[in-house]
Design a protein around this motif. Structure first.
Motif, PDB file in Angstrom:
ATOM      1  N   HIS A  54     -45.133  -3.102 -44.168  1.00  0.00           N
ATOM      2  CA  HIS A  54     -43.913  -3.214 -43.452  1.00  0.00           C
ATOM      3  C   HIS A  54     -44.246  -4.190 -42.339  1.00  0.00           C
ATOM      4  CE1 HIS A  54     -42.039   0.797 -44.592  1.00  0.00           C
ATOM      5  NE2 HIS A  54     -42.149  -0.102 -45.621  1.00  0.00           N
TER       6      HIS A  54
ATOM      7  N   LEU B  40     -43.536  -7.840 -43.407  1.00  0.00           N
ATOM      8  CA  LEU B  40     -42.227  -8.360 -43.839  1.00  0.00           C
ATOM      9  C   LEU B  40     -41.558  -9.400 -43.024  1.00  0.00           C
ATOM     10  CD1 LEU B  40     -40.837  -4.505 -44.709  1.00  0.00           C
ATOM     11  CD2 LEU B  40     -41.144  -6.232 -46.162  1.00  0.00           C
TER      12      LEU B  40
ATOM     13  N   ASP C  85     -43.570 -11.349 -40.842  1.00  0.00           N
ATOM     14  CA  ASP C  85     -43.276 -12.659 -41.708  1.00  0.00           C
ATOM     15  C   ASP C  85     -44.451 -13.140 -42.273  1.00  0.00           C
ATOM     16  OD1 ASP C  85     -41.790 -14.118 -43.471  1.00  0.00           O
ATOM     17  OD2 ASP C  85     -40.925 -15.554 -41.932  1.00  0.00           O
TER      18      ASP C  85
ATOM     19  N   HIS D 272     -44.250  -8.320 -50.171  1.00  0.00           N
ATOM     20  CA  HIS D 272     -43.091  -8.917 -50.449  1.00  0.00           C
ATOM     21  C   HIS D 272     -43.043 -10.159 -50.985  1.00  0.00           C
ATOM     22  CE1 HIS D 272     -43.848 -10.743 -46.271  1.00  0.00           C
ATOM     23  NE2 HIS D 272     -43.025 -11.826 -46.955  1.00  0.00           N
TER      24      HIS D 272
ATOM     25  N   ASP E 190     -40.975  -8.216 -54.220  1.00  0.00           N
ATOM     26  CA  ASP E 190     -39.866  -8.695 -53.441  1.00  0.00           C
ATOM     27  C   ASP E 190     -39.839  -7.697 -52.333  1.00  0.00           C
ATOM     28  OD1 ASP E 190     -38.338  -6.315 -54.014  1.00  0.00           O
ATOM     29  OD2 ASP E 190     -38.226  -7.093 -56.271  1.00  0.00           O
ATOM     30  N   GLU E 191     -38.808  -8.022 -51.122  1.00  0.00           N
ATOM     31  CA  GLU E 191     -38.638  -7.433 -50.090  1.00  0.00           C
ATOM     32  C   GLU E 191     -38.320  -5.879 -50.236  1.00  0.00           C
ATOM     33  OE1 GLU E 191     -36.531  -9.099 -46.898  1.00  0.00           O
ATOM     34  OE2 GLU E 191     -36.838 -10.937 -47.427  1.00  0.00           O
TER      35      GLU E 191
END
Length: 298
Positions: free
Chosen positions: A87, A90, A95, A106, A110-111
């Motif tokens: 998390h 993300l 990021d 991610h 993917d997210e």
């Protein structure tokens, strides 16, 4: 083989044991949930130091606690840690594109899958602790669950992450950063020794000593991490560095300077070792772990 090499070998052996346990607890699956399980395994089975499980297992060994119970509790703790990394990486958080030398979840998936994989790892942790396979005393299992919920929730790790987010656009002082890191990083390290004390039925004086040790070591570990971020090699570390600088965030190094941060780690390390005096020679592995944290500052 020198003491430092002995310790690193011990650390690797424990990490391997935890990885094997996680591999069994998160088996591959077919059907609609296959990608979710793959994402969970991507996060949990990646190479890592497994420091939190290490502290739990080595602390429990001082009390001759049952190895199976310790290992399952350690695996549960690592599930929570891995979920937090998924998390944190993300786009809405830090990021980051790489973690532990591989693409973050991610990026590899993917997210949405990353969010769900993190959720699933978190809930798996509590399933592990709730199982009678972990301990035959339901009161012990309940206490392990309660304390992990505290350590990982709003008054622990998640609360620390929230402070980190709130402070990103405003000046940070040393007290704010210290509180943030005691929650964000320190809470799970403290849980590691607390869980071992619960399983090992430690005396109150021993629990208090371990609380002091993990509190000081957790903060030292974070300052060492900030030093590594400022001075380390990205390829060797396996994740992006200088991220706080890029985001304009203050940390222990930007506030104290490199020399000041190293001095603070040394003070905290000395305090951590003092807390272990009650255990005498039984604490030799934990004492070596303090030196390991010191070595990461250079």
């Amino acid at each position: 083989m020198g003491e430092a090499q002995d310790f690193e070998q011990r650390l690797k052996e424990v990490a391997d044991r935890v990885t094997v346990a996680l591999d069994q607890l998160i088996p591959p699956a077919g059907g609609p949930e296959a990608d979710l399980m793959r994402a969970m395994r991507h996060a949990a089975l990646a190479n890592g130091k497994r420091m939190r499980p290490f502290f739990l297992l080595e602390t429990g060994a001082m009390f001759d606690a049952p190895e199976k119970t310790l290992l399952r509790a350690a695996a549960a703790l690592e599930c929570v840690h891995c979920y937090s990394l998924v998390h944190d990486d993300l786009p809405c958080m830090d990021d980051d594109d790489f973690r532990r030398g591989q693409p973050t979840v991610h990026k590899a998936f993917d997210e949405a899958t990353a969010v769900l994989a993190g959720d699933a790892l978190l809930t798996l942790a509590f399933k592990i602790l709730a199982s009678s396979e972990t301990h035959d005393d339901a009161s012990v299992r309940a206490l392990l669950i309660e304390r992990l919920a505290d350590a990982s929730g709003a008054r622990g790790m998640v609360g620390g992450q929230m402070i980190d987010m709130l402070e990103s656009d405003s000046p940070r002082d040393l007290n704010t950063i210290t509180r943030m890191q005691r929650l964000k990083t320190g809470a799970l390290i403290s849980y590691a020794t607390e869980a071992a004390a619960i399983i090992g039925r430690a005396r109150e004086a021993e629990r208090n000593a371990l609380a002091g040790f993990s509190n000081d070591l957790g903060l030292a570990y974070q300052i060492a991490d900030d030093l590594l971020d400022a001075t380390g090699d990205e390829d060797a570390v396996g994740k992006p560095l200088r991220t706080d600088d890029a985001a304009g965030k203050a940390n222990f190094v930007t506030l104290l300077g490199i020399d000041g941060a190293r001095e603070r780690v040394s003070i905290l390390a000395a305090q951590a070792k003092e807390h272990l005096a009650i255990f005498r020679e039984k604490a030799h592995i934990l004492l070596q772990s303090v030196d390991f944290v010191l070595d990461r500052t250079h």
